[in-house]
Design a protein around this motif. Structure first.
Motif, PDB file in Angstrom:
ATOM      1  N   THR A 118       0.819  -1.206   0.000  1.00 47.32           N
ATOM      2  CA  THR A 118       0.000   0.000   0.000  1.00 47.32           C
ATOM      3  C   THR A 118       0.854   1.257   0.000  1.00 47.32           C
ATOM      4  O   THR A 118       0.543   2.234  -0.705  1.00 47.32           O
ATOM      5  CB  THR A 118      -0.937   0.008   1.222  1.00 47.32           C
ATOM      6  OG1 THR A 118      -1.750  -1.168   1.206  1.00 47.32           O
ATOM      7  CG2 THR A 118      -1.839   1.230   1.210  1.00 47.32           C
ATOM      8  N   MET A 119       1.937   1.243   0.765  1.00 51.14           N
ATOM      9  CA  MET A 119       2.805   2.417   0.806  1.00 51.14           C
ATOM     10  C   MET A 119       3.440   2.672  -0.562  1.00 51.14           C
ATOM     11  O   MET A 119       3.647   3.824  -0.960  1.00 51.14           O
ATOM     12  CB  MET A 119       3.877   2.255   1.883  1.00 51.14           C
ATOM     13  CG  MET A 119       3.314   2.242   3.287  1.00 51.14           C
ATOM     14  SD  MET A 119       4.577   2.147   4.571  1.00 51.14           S
ATOM     15  CE  MET A 119       4.605   3.841   5.144  1.00 51.14           C
ATOM     16  N   GLY A 120       3.741   1.598  -1.270  1.00 52.30           N
ATOM     17  CA  GLY A 120       4.239   1.774  -2.624  1.00 52.30           C
ATOM     18  C   GLY A 120       3.160   2.312  -3.535  1.00 52.30           C
ATOM     19  O   GLY A 120       3.409   3.218  -4.351  1.00 52.30           O
ATOM     20  N   ALA A 121       1.939   1.791  -3.407  1.00 55.98           N
ATOM     21  CA  ALA A 121       0.833   2.195  -4.277  1.00 55.98           C
ATOM     22  C   ALA A 121       0.482   3.667  -4.107  1.00 55.98           C
ATOM     23  O   ALA A 121       0.157   4.352  -5.080  1.00 55.98           O
ATOM     24  CB  ALA A 121      -0.391   1.325  -4.000  1.00 55.98           C
ATOM     25  N   VAL A 122       0.533   4.176  -2.863  1.00 56.05           N
ATOM     26  CA  VAL A 122       0.204   5.587  -2.627  1.00 56.05           C
ATOM     27  C   VAL A 122       1.438   6.483  -2.734  1.00 56.05           C
ATOM     28  O   VAL A 122       1.372   7.669  -2.448  1.00 56.05           O
ATOM     29  CB  VAL A 122      -0.469   5.776  -1.247  1.00 56.05           C
ATOM     30  CG1 VAL A 122      -1.733   4.943  -1.132  1.00 56.05           C
ATOM     31  CG2 VAL A 122       0.494   5.445  -0.104  1.00 56.05           C
ATOM     32  N   ARG A 123       2.560   5.878  -3.154  1.00 51.41           N
ATOM     33  CA  ARG A 123       3.816   6.610  -3.368  1.00 51.41           C
ATOM     34  C   ARG A 123       4.289   7.339  -2.105  1.00 51.41           C
ATOM     35  O   ARG A 123       4.581   8.538  -2.117  1.00 51.41           O
ATOM     36  CB  ARG A 123       3.678   7.580  -4.543  1.00 51.41           C
ATOM     37  CG  ARG A 123       3.416   6.858  -5.853  1.00 51.41           C
ATOM     38  CD  ARG A 123       3.492   7.778  -7.046  1.00 51.41           C
ATOM     39  NE  ARG A 123       3.279   7.043  -8.300  1.00 51.41           N
ATOM     40  CZ  ARG A 123       4.212   6.346  -8.939  1.00 51.41           C
ATOM     41  NH1 ARG A 123       5.445   6.314  -8.450  1.00 51.41           N
ATOM     42  NH2 ARG A 123       3.935   5.714 -10.068  1.00 51.41           N
ATOM     43  N   TYR A 124       4.352   6.588  -1.027  1.00 52.65           N
ATOM     44  CA  TYR A 124       4.940   7.104   0.216  1.00 52.65           C
ATOM     45  C   TYR A 124       6.402   7.454  -0.074  1.00 52.65           C
ATOM     46  O   TYR A 124       7.094   6.722  -0.792  1.00 52.65           O
ATOM     47  CB  TYR A 124       4.840   6.039   1.304  1.00 52.65           C
ATOM     48  CG  TYR A 124       5.235   6.507   2.679  1.00 52.65           C
ATOM     49  CD1 TYR A 124       4.353   7.252   3.455  1.00 52.65           C
ATOM     50  CD2 TYR A 124       6.485   6.194   3.215  1.00 52.65           C
ATOM     51  CE1 TYR A 124       4.709   7.675   4.723  1.00 52.65           C
ATOM     52  CE2 TYR A 124       6.837   6.615   4.480  1.00 52.65           C
ATOM     53  CZ  TYR A 124       5.946   7.360   5.232  1.00 52.65           C
ATOM     54  OH  TYR A 124       6.311   7.778   6.489  1.00 52.65           O
ATOM     55  N   PRO A 125       6.921   8.569   0.463  1.00 57.21           N
ATOM     56  CA  PRO A 125       8.292   8.997   0.136  1.00 57.21           C
ATOM     57  C   PRO A 125       9.329   7.898   0.390  1.00 57.21           C
ATOM     58  O   PRO A 125       9.395   7.347   1.494  1.00 57.21           O
ATOM     59  CB  PRO A 125       8.514  10.184   1.074  1.00 57.21           C
ATOM     60  CG  PRO A 125       7.145  10.718   1.339  1.00 57.21           C
ATOM     61  CD  PRO A 125       6.246   9.517   1.352  1.00 57.21           C
ATOM     62  N   PRO A 126      10.145   7.558  -0.607  1.00 53.20           N
ATOM     63  CA  PRO A 126      11.130   6.470  -0.462  1.00 53.20           C
ATOM     64  C   PRO A 126      12.100   6.658   0.692  1.00 53.20           C
ATOM     65  O   PRO A 126      12.455   5.694   1.370  1.00 53.20           O
ATOM     66  CB  PRO A 126      11.866   6.483  -1.810  1.00 53.20           C
ATOM     67  CG  PRO A 126      10.895   7.094  -2.762  1.00 53.20           C
ATOM     68  CD  PRO A 126      10.142   8.119  -1.972  1.00 53.20           C
ATOM     69  N   ARG A 127      12.566   7.891   0.929  1.00 51.05           N
ATOM     70  CA  ARG A 127      13.525   8.112   2.018  1.00 51.05           C
ATOM     71  C   ARG A 127      12.887   7.841   3.374  1.00 51.05           C
ATOM     72  O   ARG A 127      13.518   7.236   4.250  1.00 51.05           O
ATOM     73  CB  ARG A 127      14.059   9.543   1.957  1.00 51.05           C
ATOM     74  CG  ARG A 127      14.996   9.811   0.785  1.00 51.05           C
ATOM     75  CD  ARG A 127      15.582  11.195   0.879  1.00 51.05           C
ATOM     76  NE  ARG A 127      16.502  11.453  -0.226  1.00 51.05           N
ATOM     77  CZ  ARG A 127      17.164  12.588  -0.391  1.00 51.05           C
ATOM     78  NH1 ARG A 127      17.007  13.586   0.475  1.00 51.05           N
ATOM     79  NH2 ARG A 127      17.985  12.739  -1.426  1.00 51.05           N
ATOM     80  N   SER A 128      11.665   8.296   3.543  1.00 47.67           N
ATOM     81  CA  SER A 128      10.966   8.031   4.808  1.00 47.67           C
ATOM     82  C   SER A 128      10.691   6.543   4.953  1.00 47.67           C
ATOM     83  O   SER A 128      10.800   5.980   6.056  1.00 47.67           O
ATOM     84  CB  SER A 128       9.650   8.818   4.856  1.00 47.67           C
ATOM     85  OG  SER A 128       9.883  10.200   4.825  1.00 47.67           O
ATOM     86  N   PHE A 129      10.342   5.899   3.850  1.00 45.22           N
ATOM     87  CA  PHE A 129      10.110   4.456   3.891  1.00 45.22           C
ATOM     88  C   PHE A 129      11.376   3.724   4.333  1.00 45.22           C
ATOM     89  O   PHE A 129      11.323   2.830   5.189  1.00 45.22           O
ATOM     90  CB  PHE A 129       9.674   3.960   2.512  1.00 45.22           C
ATOM     91  CG  PHE A 129       9.362   2.492   2.475  1.00 45.22           C
ATOM     92  CD1 PHE A 129       8.109   2.022   2.828  1.00 45.22           C
ATOM     93  CD2 PHE A 129      10.327   1.568   2.093  1.00 45.22           C
ATOM     94  CE1 PHE A 129       7.815   0.669   2.797  1.00 45.22           C
ATOM     95  CE2 PHE A 129      10.049   0.209   2.059  1.00 45.22           C
ATOM     96  CZ  PHE A 129       8.796  -0.237   2.416  1.00 45.22           C
ATOM     97  N   LEU A 130      12.520   4.098   3.762  1.00 46.34           N
ATOM     98  CA  LEU A 130      13.784   3.460   4.129  1.00 46.34           C
ATOM     99  C   LEU A 130      14.089   3.654   5.604  1.00 46.34           C
ATOM    100  O   LEU A 130      14.481   2.707   6.303  1.00 46.34           O
ATOM    101  CB  LEU A 130      14.918   4.025   3.272  1.00 46.34           C
ATOM    102  CG  LEU A 130      16.341   3.579   3.658  1.00 46.34           C
ATOM    103  CD1 LEU A 130      16.482   2.067   3.540  1.00 46.34           C
ATOM    104  CD2 LEU A 130      17.371   4.280   2.777  1.00 46.34           C
ATOM    105  N   LEU A 131      13.906   4.882   6.102  1.00 46.26           N
ATOM    106  CA  LEU A 131      14.217   5.175   7.499  1.00 46.26           C
ATOM    107  C   LEU A 131      13.361   4.330   8.447  1.00 46.26           C
ATOM    108  O   LEU A 131      13.885   3.625   9.315  1.00 46.26           O
ATOM    109  CB  LEU A 131      13.994   6.657   7.781  1.00 46.26           C
ATOM    110  CG  LEU A 131      14.082   7.082   9.253  1.00 46.26           C
ATOM    111  CD1 LEU A 131      15.487   6.827   9.800  1.00 46.26           C
ATOM    112  CD2 LEU A 131      13.694   8.541   9.416  1.00 46.26           C
ATOM    113  N   PHE A 132      12.052   4.411   8.276  1.00 45.83           N
ATOM    114  CA  PHE A 132      11.164   3.702   9.201  1.00 45.83           C
ATOM    115  C   PHE A 132      11.228   2.192   9.001  1.00 45.83           C
ATOM    116  O   PHE A 132      11.077   1.427   9.958  1.00 45.83           O
ATOM    117  CB  PHE A 132       9.731   4.203   9.042  1.00 45.83           C
ATOM    118  CG  PHE A 132       9.532   5.605   9.535  1.00 45.83           C
ATOM    119  CD1 PHE A 132       9.702   5.907  10.875  1.00 45.83           C
ATOM    120  CD2 PHE A 132       9.200   6.623   8.657  1.00 45.83           C
ATOM    121  CE1 PHE A 132       9.534   7.199  11.335  1.00 45.83           C
ATOM    122  CE2 PHE A 132       9.030   7.913   9.104  1.00 45.83           C
ATOM    123  CZ  PHE A 132       9.198   8.215  10.446  1.00 45.83           C
TER     124      PHE A 132
END
Length: 205
Positions: free
Chosen positions: A128-142
């Motif tokens: 879902t986070m990919g589908a809604v284009r959650y920011p990649p840098r924030s995704f990597l951090l969390f």
């Protein structure tokens, strides 16, 4: 039985085992039925508390979880984003996707770090986070925080299981797995109770 356990202890120090742990924790992000957590706990029990081996198991599990989560994120960002874009502007699905986007942007870090403890939650959230284009840098951090904490949790379950059952390592494996299933089940029960409570509140309004 003892000879079989000795053989397993010897095999667990092989680099191939770390590659296997990496692969299992990675694939688990896309195929939740893969017993990644079971493999990590079992490996931690069998190394009998050796700090370098425990650290290696933790590193392999963390990196595997990171790789798998990012693969799931990329899949969601590709196919999922295209599907969301096709929904009519006034449709219920488009409204739901926009709600998910807003919710994840507000609390995405918390959702991502805790979802891996819920059965199937890791796959659903990363897609879902990919589908809604959650920011990649924030995704990597969390995701790094979530993967590292989950790997540590699994290794510690195996470590303490091994300490408590040094004379009976097989019981240590079983105890670690039972505790893991118990914690996961408790989290899932809490989630369902909260959802049911939310529905009741919505009904009474």
């Amino acid at each position: 039985m003892e000879s079989a356990l000795d053989l397993l202890r010897q095999l667990i120090t092989s680099p191939v085992v770390y590659l296997l742990l990496f692969a299992l924790t990675a694939v688990d992000a896309i195929v939740p039925m893969v017993p990644a957590e079971t493999a990590v706990i079992t490996a931690a029990v069998l190394v009998s508390g050796d700090p370098p081996e425990l650290a290696a198991i933790w590193a392999a599990a963390t990196l595997g979880a990171l790789a798998g989560d990012h693969a799931s994120y990329v899949i969601g960002r590709g196919g999922g984003a295209r599907r969301l874009a096709r929904f009519p502007a006034e449709s219920r699905r488009r409204a739901s996707s926009e709600w998910a986007r807003r919710a994840l942007y507000r609390r995405g870090g918390l959702v991502l770090t805790t979802a891996r403890y819920v059965p199937g939650g890791r796959t659903a959230v990363t897609l879902t986070m990919g589908a809604v284009r959650y920011p990649p840098r924030s995704f990597l951090l969390f995701d790094a925080i979530g993967a590292a904490s989950w790997a540590l949790y699994s290794v510690l379950l195996g470590y303490f299981g091994g300490l408590a059952f040094q004379q009976e390592p097989l019981l240590g494996v079983l105890a670690g797995l039972a505790l893991s299933l118990g914690v996961t089940g408790l989290l899932e029960l809490t989630r369902r109770l909260r959802r049911r409570s939310g529905r009741r509140k919505a009904t009474h309004r």
